[in-house]
Design an enzyme around this catalytic site. Structure first.
Site, PDB file in Angstrom:
ATOM      1  N   ASP A 100       0.403  12.021  12.278  1.00 14.02           N
ATOM      2  CA  ASP A 100       0.063  12.658  13.551  1.00 14.02           C
ATOM      3  C   ASP A 100       1.271  13.366  14.146  1.00 14.02           C
ATOM      4  OD1 ASP A 100      -2.597  11.762  13.472  1.00 14.02           O
ATOM      5  OD2 ASP A 100      -2.036   9.829  14.313  1.00 14.02           O
ATOM      6  N   GLN A 103       2.050  16.476  12.048  1.00 15.87           N
ATOM      7  CA  GLN A 103       1.132  17.587  12.304  1.00 15.87           C
ATOM      8  C   GLN A 103       1.578  18.395  13.511  1.00 15.87           C
ATOM      9  OE1 GLN A 103      -3.017  16.459  12.415  1.00 15.87           O
ATOM     10  NE2 GLN A 103      -2.863  15.236  10.553  1.00 15.87           N
ATOM     11  N   LYS A 150     -12.257   4.879   5.155  1.00 15.83           N
ATOM     12  CA  LYS A 150     -12.093   3.673   5.964  1.00 15.83           C
ATOM     13  C   LYS A 150     -11.153   2.685   5.262  1.00 15.83           C
ATOM     14  CE  LYS A 150     -13.334   5.592   8.598  1.00 15.83           C
ATOM     15  NZ  LYS A 150     -12.796   5.881   9.934  1.00 15.83           N
ATOM     16  N   ASP A 208     -10.890   4.646  15.489  1.00 12.56           N
ATOM     17  CA  ASP A 208      -9.749   4.375  14.622  1.00 12.56           C
ATOM     18  C   ASP A 208      -8.590   3.740  15.395  1.00 12.56           C
ATOM     19  OD1 ASP A 208      -8.559   4.918  11.823  1.00 12.56           O
ATOM     20  OD2 ASP A 208      -7.033   5.723  13.162  1.00 12.56           O
ATOM     21  N   GLU A 212      -7.328  -0.050  14.734  1.00 14.71           N
ATOM     22  CA  GLU A 212      -5.964  -0.350  14.291  1.00 14.71           C
ATOM     23  C   GLU A 212      -5.268  -1.322  15.232  1.00 14.71           C
ATOM     24  OE1 GLU A 212      -4.916   3.972  12.217  1.00 14.71           O
ATOM     25  OE2 GLU A 212      -4.301   3.517  14.263  1.00 14.71           O
ATOM     26  N   GLU A 248      -5.880 -19.314   3.412  1.00 11.78           N
ATOM     27  CA  GLU A 248      -7.296 -19.632   3.210  1.00 11.78           C
ATOM     28  C   GLU A 248      -8.189 -18.472   3.650  1.00 11.78           C
ATOM     29  OE1 GLU A 248     -10.554 -23.193   4.055  1.00 11.78           O
ATOM     30  OE2 GLU A 248      -8.483 -23.413   4.744  1.00 11.78           O
ATOM     31  N   SER A 270     -18.223 -26.107   4.566  1.00  5.37           N
ATOM     32  CA  SER A 270     -18.716 -27.446   4.903  1.00  5.37           C
ATOM     33  C   SER A 270     -19.488 -27.408   6.214  1.00  5.37           C
ATOM     34  CB  SER A 270     -17.540 -28.420   5.039  1.00  5.37           C
ATOM     35  OG  SER A 270     -16.781 -28.117   6.206  1.00  5.37           O
TER      36      SER A 270
END
Length: 348
Positions: A100, A103, A150, A208, A212, A248, A270
């Site tokens: 960005d 640009q 995405k 977006d 984020e 996990e 569980s």
């Protein structure tokens, strides 16, 4: 287009069987596609286009690390790799995949090569949506489209190489030729999208930036730290705290969610875990909705864009960013992660 019921809301999406690669190649057969920028999205999109038989060149500032990466990926200086403005001049479709901030800096040089009938492509609605802050206002005589995968360019490439795809949104901001939507869909398929769903430049950037800062990065990083810290404060070892907080989730539960959904993941835990998750889910939702509404308001007001532009415009931005990332990396939480990942079993 396919009509699909998403949880009671009917949407139109574009699937590969309705817009096959051969159709995309036919639409793009006379085009020269210049991928401008070879950082986050550039490599994945450029290489996928090339492998799909599209005429692609790359534009990047010579001598940068990204230029060197492009050379290492097989792009040839003077043949398929050029300075940014030269690539824009040669192209009929300019895919602006600079950051960005990049640009904004490169806009005047890019703009002068956007002659009548060309297509300007983005993968983020930031520059155009916040034009009052960025100065990015495309000429009226060109098509302006968006395809936003995405996920990261790295994921786009790896999924492509595995014969899969990453879902993408698409939008048409300006249709000067009457062919802008067809071009956008062809590019979306050719970069390796799994399927395409319609949006607008504004909705893309609002969702977006919220995503984020929210669930995708900011929120999950924050909740990781919060739970790890609580467990450590209550006397648990770093290894136990990390495994219960990060390992996990990332190695066991999220793959189940990705494969079959949250309900299926719950059903395969569980009964103790199920009961606790269902009881506490609402508390976490109620606690976080006000924060996410505050975040969305900040995005919609343009405040988040201002923060990004201001931060990226400072000469020491890269140095400060590396300092912040180093602090994150050196924390007990993520240093524990380094060691835990080493202990994951590997295939013999």
């Amino acid at each position: 287009m396919a009509t699909i019921n998403f949880g009671g809301v009917v949407e139109n999406v574009v699937k590969r069987d309705e817009f096959p690669l051969e159709k995309a190649k036919e639409v793009l057969k006379n085009e020269t596609v210049a991928v401008i920028g070879y950082g986050v999205q550039g490599p994945g999109q450029a290489l996928n286009l090339k492998d799909n038989g599209i005429n692609v060149i790359v534009g990047q500032r010579k001598g940068t690390n990204s230029w060197k990466k492009a050379l290492a990926d097989g792009w040839q200086e003077g043949k398929t790799l050029f300075e940014v403005e030269e690539a824009c001049e040669k192209a009929t479709i300019v895919m602006n995949l600079l950051s960005d901030a990049g640009q904004i800096q490169a806009w005047e040089g890019v703009k002068k090569h956007l002659t009548t009938g060309k297509t300007l492509y983005f993968s983020h609605g930031f520059g155009v949506t916040f034009h009052e802050k960025t100065g990015i206002v495309p000429p009226k005589e060109i098509d302006v489209v968006l395809v936003a995968p995405k996920g990261s360019g790295t994921s786009l490439r790896s999924l492509f190489l595995n014969g899969q795809g990453l879902n993408s949104s698409y939008a048409v901001f300006q249709d000067a030729t009457g062919k802008a939507q067809e071009t956008a869909l062809a590019l979306g398929i050719a970069i390796g999208s799994g399927y395409l769903f319609e949006t607008t430049f504004q909705k893309e950037v609002y969702s977006d930036l919220t995503g984020e800062r929210g669930v995708l990065m900011g929120a999950i990083a924050g909740i990781f730290e919060a739970q790890f810290n609580v467990l450590r404060q209550r006397g648990h070892s770093p290894s136990e705290a990390f495994n219960e907080t990060v390992e996990e989730l990332t190695q066991s539960l999220m793959p189940l969610v990705a494969e079959n959904g949250m309900d299926w993941m719950f059903a395969n835990c569980s009964t103790t875990a199920q009961r606790g998750a269902l009881d506490w889910k609402e508390k976490f939702r109620k606690a976080n909705e006000p924060i996410l509404n505050e975040l969305y308001d900040s995005v919609a007001s343009g405040r988040e864009a201002e923060i990004v532009i201001e931060a990226n415009s400072k000469p020491d931005y890269r140095i400060k960013l590396q300092e912040e990332l180093a602090t994150l990396q050196q924390s007990e939480l993520w240093q524990t992660g380094v060691e835990v990942r080493k202990l994951r079993p590997t295939k013999v």
